[in-house]
Design a protein around this motif. Structure first.
Motif, PDB file in Angstrom:
ATOM      1  N   LYS A 151      18.197  48.452  54.612  1.00  0.00           N
ATOM      2  CA  LYS A 151      17.929  47.899  53.283  1.00  0.00           C
ATOM      3  C   LYS A 151      18.953  48.489  52.323  1.00  0.00           C
ATOM      4  O   LYS A 151      19.196  49.702  52.336  1.00  0.00           O
ATOM      5  N   THR A 152      19.537  47.635  51.479  1.00  0.00           N
ATOM      6  CA  THR A 152      20.610  48.078  50.583  1.00  0.00           C
ATOM      7  C   THR A 152      20.135  49.220  49.673  1.00  0.00           C
ATOM      8  O   THR A 152      20.882  50.162  49.410  1.00  0.00           O
ATOM      9  N   LYS A 153      18.900  49.119  49.213  1.00  0.00           N
ATOM     10  CA  LYS A 153      18.368  50.146  48.297  1.00  0.00           C
ATOM     11  C   LYS A 153      18.305  51.529  48.946  1.00  0.00           C
ATOM     12  O   LYS A 153      18.259  52.542  48.268  1.00  0.00           O
ATOM     13  N   GLU A 154      18.261  51.548  50.288  1.00  0.00           N
ATOM     14  CA  GLU A 154      18.050  52.817  50.991  1.00  0.00           C
ATOM     15  C   GLU A 154      19.337  53.399  51.572  1.00  0.00           C
ATOM     16  O   GLU A 154      19.291  54.292  52.406  1.00  0.00           O
ATOM     17  N   THR A 155      20.486  52.857  51.151  1.00  0.00           N
ATOM     18  CA  THR A 155      21.747  53.356  51.711  1.00  0.00           C
ATOM     19  C   THR A 155      22.756  53.597  50.591  1.00  0.00           C
ATOM     20  O   THR A 155      22.444  53.459  49.409  1.00  0.00           O
ATOM     21  N   ASN A 156      23.974  53.989  50.947  1.00  0.00           N
ATOM     22  CA  ASN A 156      25.044  54.182  49.946  1.00  0.00           C
ATOM     23  C   ASN A 156      26.384  53.819  50.572  1.00  0.00           C
ATOM     24  O   ASN A 156      26.478  53.580  51.784  1.00  0.00           O
ATOM     25  N   ILE A 157      27.417  53.788  49.737  1.00  0.00           N
ATOM     26  CA  ILE A 157      28.744  53.333  50.177  1.00  0.00           C
ATOM     27  C   ILE A 157      29.295  54.188  51.319  1.00  0.00           C
ATOM     28  O   ILE A 157      29.818  53.668  52.307  1.00  0.00           O
ATOM     29  N   MET A 190      25.280  42.982  45.617  1.00  0.00           N
ATOM     30  CA  MET A 190      24.826  41.603  45.856  1.00  0.00           C
ATOM     31  C   MET A 190      23.764  41.435  46.931  1.00  0.00           C
ATOM     32  O   MET A 190      23.187  40.366  47.046  1.00  0.00           O
ATOM     33  N   SER A 191      23.541  42.452  47.778  1.00  0.00           N
ATOM     34  CA  SER A 191      22.707  42.190  48.956  1.00  0.00           C
ATOM     35  C   SER A 191      21.324  42.823  48.877  1.00  0.00           C
ATOM     36  O   SER A 191      21.095  43.774  48.128  1.00  0.00           O
ATOM     37  N   ASP A 192      20.413  42.269  49.714  1.00  0.00           N
ATOM     38  CA  ASP A 192      19.085  42.864  49.905  1.00  0.00           C
ATOM     39  C   ASP A 192      19.064  43.717  51.172  1.00  0.00           C
ATOM     40  O   ASP A 192      18.482  44.794  51.200  1.00  0.00           O
ATOM     41  N   ARG A 193      19.710  43.170  52.223  1.00  0.00           N
ATOM     42  CA  ARG A 193      19.820  43.928  53.475  1.00  0.00           C
ATOM     43  C   ARG A 193      21.242  43.795  54.031  1.00  0.00           C
ATOM     44  O   ARG A 193      21.963  42.868  53.690  1.00  0.00           O
ATOM     45  N   VAL A 194      21.590  44.736  54.922  1.00  0.00           N
ATOM     46  CA  VAL A 194      22.932  44.759  55.523  1.00  0.00           C
ATOM     47  C   VAL A 194      22.784  44.954  57.029  1.00  0.00           C
ATOM     48  O   VAL A 194      22.086  45.866  57.471  1.00  0.00           O
ATOM     49  N   THR A 195      23.443  44.076  57.805  1.00  0.00           N
ATOM     50  CA  THR A 195      23.555  44.291  59.256  1.00  0.00           C
ATOM     51  C   THR A 195      25.003  44.661  59.546  1.00  0.00           C
ATOM     52  O   THR A 195      25.926  43.956  59.132  1.00  0.00           O
ATOM     53  N   ILE A 196      25.181  45.787  60.249  1.00  0.00           N
ATOM     54  CA  ILE A 196      26.540  46.281  60.518  1.00  0.00           C
ATOM     55  C   ILE A 196      26.907  45.963  61.969  1.00  0.00           C
ATOM     56  O   ILE A 196      26.137  46.236  62.894  1.00  0.00           O
ATOM     57  N   ILE A 197      28.099  45.357  62.146  1.00  0.00           N
ATOM     58  CA  ILE A 197      28.610  45.048  63.492  1.00  0.00           C
ATOM     59  C   ILE A 197      29.872  45.870  63.734  1.00  0.00           C
ATOM     60  O   ILE A 197      30.759  45.922  62.871  1.00  0.00           O
ATOM     61  N   ARG A 198      29.927  46.537  64.898  1.00  0.00           N
ATOM     62  CA  ARG A 198      31.143  47.274  65.253  1.00  0.00           C
ATOM     63  C   ARG A 198      31.540  46.908  66.677  1.00  0.00           C
ATOM     64  O   ARG A 198      30.754  47.035  67.597  1.00  0.00           O
TER      65      ARG A 198
END
Length: 516
Positions: free
Chosen positions: A223-229, A206-214
Motif C-alpha cells: 500500500k502506497t501509504k505504508e511505504t516510502n521512496i 498518484m497511487s493507492d497500491r504498488v506491485t513491484i516486478i523485478r
C-alpha cells in the motif's frame, strides 16, 4: 473491494528471455495501481497481455470475476479495457475529434457526421475535466494534450479500466499535476487505473497500491501509504539506490561551445529561437530548464545540425560549425543523446551492434573507409552492453526488441564512448528507471570531471538542479536568465520558466504561494 482484474500465474517467454514468470496481479474497482520495475522487468509485457497484444504461454485472466480469453485489443475494448501506450498512436494531420472517433465515427447517411463527433468529444472531455479543443490538429498541440487525446480515445470506446504506460515520461511538471487531477476524476466515476511507471515521486502521489516486478517476477505488492521512496527503489532494483547526485565543485576551464544571437524557425516557419546566446566551458554542466515547447528542441537541433538556423554564430572549440552537416559537427567533437530515441537515436530495425556505431561507423577501427570491420564493431558493442548494463539476450537482437529504458542506455553508452569535447544530453533519463538514472547521472558527472563540456536539456527540474553547475532558463524562445546552481532554487526557476523576472520580488512570492 471488488476485484475488476485478476491475472493468475501469467508466464510469457520471448526467445532468450522469460519476460513474465508466474506473475500474479490484481486491480480493485476505483483504485490506481502502479506497476513498478526496472527497464525490461516485464511491466509493459504483462499489460500487453491484458490488452490482447501478446498471448501468454500459461496463466489465467479474470475480468469482474469471470475467466476471459483476450486474443486481440478488440476483445480487451469489449471488456472495457483501454490502453494508452508510451509512444502515442495518433494520426498527426487529423483533428482531435477525428482521432478519437476513428473507426467508430458517427454517421449522417453515408457521410461522417463531424459536427456530432466534435460535440460528443467536447461532452466527454468536459465530463472528466479535460481542457482540449476537438477541432485542433494533433501536430499543432503539445505532447501533454496528445496524451489527453489518447485517454479520451479509450474513454470514448467505453473503457472502465485504463492502462497508462509511462504516462509522465514526456510531460511537464504542470501537465503531470493535471494528469493527477484527471486520474482522480476517473476514479470518482468508478474507473480503475493501472499506471506503468518508474518515477517514484509520482508513484507516491498518484497511487493507492504498488506491485513491484523485478526481472519478470513479482517481488511484492504494498500500500502506497505504508511505504516510502527509498524502500520502493530498493524493492525495484534489488539494492540500495543513491537518489542524490554526489559531485565535487566544478573546475571549469576554456570555452568549448559558444552560441551567439542564434535565430531558428520551427516546422511552421515561426521563430522558435529568438537571438539566443550561450556558452559552455570544459569541465562544467550547463542545464537548460523550461517548460516543453519554449525553443529548447529547436536550439539543440540547430547546434547539432539537424535543423537549419536563420542567423547567428555557433563555434565548437573555436571551429565554426554554423550550417554544417550533422556528420561534420559530430566529427568536430560533439555527441548528442537526442530527446526522441526512436526518431533520432536508433534505427529500430537494425541490430544493437549496428546501432552501437551510428555516427562513427565510417571511422577506424570500425571501417577502413571501404569495408566494415564487424569483429571490432561487435567487440565495441559488447563493451557498451556490459558497461551500461543494457538488458539484452545478445547484440544481434533488433533495437526495437529492447525496452525503452534499455534503448536509452544503449544511446547514452554510444554517445559517451565517442569521447567528445561536448556532450549534448536532451532528456537523457526520459522513461528510465532509478537504477539507470543513477548510472547515467554518474556518467555525465564523470565526463564533466574529465574536462568535457556537458549541455543538459531536461523537463525534470530535479534533474537540472541535481546535475547542473549553471542553469539557463528558456521561455518563449529566449534565455531569460542564467543562474549559478548555488543561487537557484525551485521557486526562482519556476518564476523564470513562467516568463517572470527575479527582479520583481512579488512575482517570486506569488509563484511560491501558487505552488503551496
Amino acid at each position: 473491494m471488488e476485484k475488476v482484474i485478476e491475472m493468475l500465474e501469467i508466464t510469457k517467454v520471448f526467445p532468450g528471455t522469460i519476460a513474465n514468470d508466474n506473475v500474479n496481479f490484481e486491480l480493485l474497482k476505483g483504485e490506481t495501481h502502479v506497476l513498478l520495475g526496472e527497464n525490461g522487468a516485464g511491466k509493459t509485457t504483462l499489460m500487453n497481455i491484458l490488452y490482447g497484444l501478446y498471448q501468454p504461454e500459461k496463466g489465467e485472466i479474470r475480468v469482474n470475476g469471470k475467466e476471459v480469453k483476450i486474443t486481440n485489443p478488440n476483445d480487451a475494448i469489449k471488456l472495457g479495457i483501454g490502453m494508452v501506450h508510451q509512444h502515442f498512436m495518433l494520426v498527426h494531420n487529423f483533428t482531435v475529434a477525428e482521432n478519437i472517433v476513428l473507426g467508430i465515427e458517427p454517421k449522417k447517411g453515408l457521410r461522417i457526421d463531424i459536427k456530432k463527433a466534435e460535440e460528443d468529444v467536447k461532452g466527454i472531455a468536459d465530463k472528466y475535466g479535460f481542457n482540449i479543443d476537438p477541432k485542433a490538429v494533433i501536430e499543432d498541440i503539445s505532447v501533454g494534450q496528445q496524451q489527453k487525446v489518447e485517454i479520451l480515445k479509450a474513454l470514448y470506446r467505453g473503457a472502465d479500466i485504463l492502462i497508462l504506460d509511462e504516462p509522465t515520461a514526456v510531460l511537464t511538471p504542470q501537465e503531470i499535476e493535471e494528469l493527477g487531477v484527471i486520474i482522480d476524476n476517473l476514479k470518482e466515476e468508478g474507473k480503475s487505473v493501472i499506471l506503468i511507471t518508474h518515477k517514484l515521486k509520482e508513484v507516491m502521489k498518484m497511487s493507492d497500491r504498488v506491485t513491484i516486478i523485478r526481472r519478470g517476477k513479482v517481488t511484492g505488492t504494498v500500500k502506497t501509504k505504508e511505504t516510502n521512496i527509498d524502500e520502493l527503489a530498493e524493492l525495484m532494483v534489488g539494492r540500495k539506490v543513491n537518489l542524490v547526485v554526489e559531485k565535487a565543485e566544478a573546475k571549469a576551464a576554456g570555452e568549448v561551445l559558444n552560441v551567439e544571437n542564434l535565430v531558428v524557425k520551427d516546422h511552421r516557419g515561426v521563430e522558435a529561437v529568438k537571438g539566443v546566446s550561450l556558452a559552455v566551458k570544459a569541465g562544467e554542466i550547463v542545464g537548460i530548464a523550461g517548460v516543453d515547447g519554449n525553443g529548447q528542441t529547436e536550439l539543440i537541433e540547430a547546434i547539432t545540425g539537424l535543423r537549419k538556423s536563420e542567423s547567428g554564430k555557433i563555434t565548437l572549440e573555436g571551429k565554426d560549425i554554423f550550417g554544417k552537416s550533422p556528420r561534420q559537427i559530430t566529427d568536430s567533437g560533439l555527441s548528442h543523446i537526442p530527446e526522441d530515441r526512436h526518431k533520432r537515436g536508433l534505427i529500430l530495425g537494425y541490430s544493437l551492434f549496428e546501432n552501437s556505431v551510428l555516427g562513427t561507423y565510417h571511422q577506424k577501427p570500425f571501417s577502413n573507409g571501404i569495408v566494415m570491420n564487424y569483429g571490432e564493431i561487435r567487440r565495441h558493442c559488447q563493451k557498451l552492453i556490459e558497461e551500461f548494463d543494457v538488458r539484452t539476450p545478445n547484440d544481434e537482437v533488433k533495437a526495437s526488441a529492447l525496452s525503452g529504458g534499455n534503448q536509452q542506455k544503449l544511446i547514452a553508452a554510444r554517445e559517451i564512448a565517442k569521447d567528445p569535447d561536448l556532450i549534448i544530453a536532451s532528456q537523457p533519463t526520459r522513461g528510465i528507471d532509478v537504477g539507470a538514472i543513477e548510472y547515467i547521472h554518474k556518467r555525465l558527472v564523470a565526463e564533466r570531471d574529465k574536462g568535457k563540456a556537458v549541455l543538459l536539456v531536461s523537463l525534470e527540474l530535479d534533474e537540472i538542479m541535481a546535475l547542473s553547475d549553471r542553469i539557463a532558463v528558456m521561455y518563449d524562445g529566449r534565455i531569460v536568465d542564467i543562474l549559478d546552481r548555488k543561487d537557484a532554487d525551485e521557486k526562482k526557476l519556476g518564476v523564470l520558466m513562467a516568463g517572470g523576472s527575479l527582479e520583481n520580488k512579488e512575482e517570486v512570492n506569488d509563484g511560491e504561494q501558487r505552488r503551496q
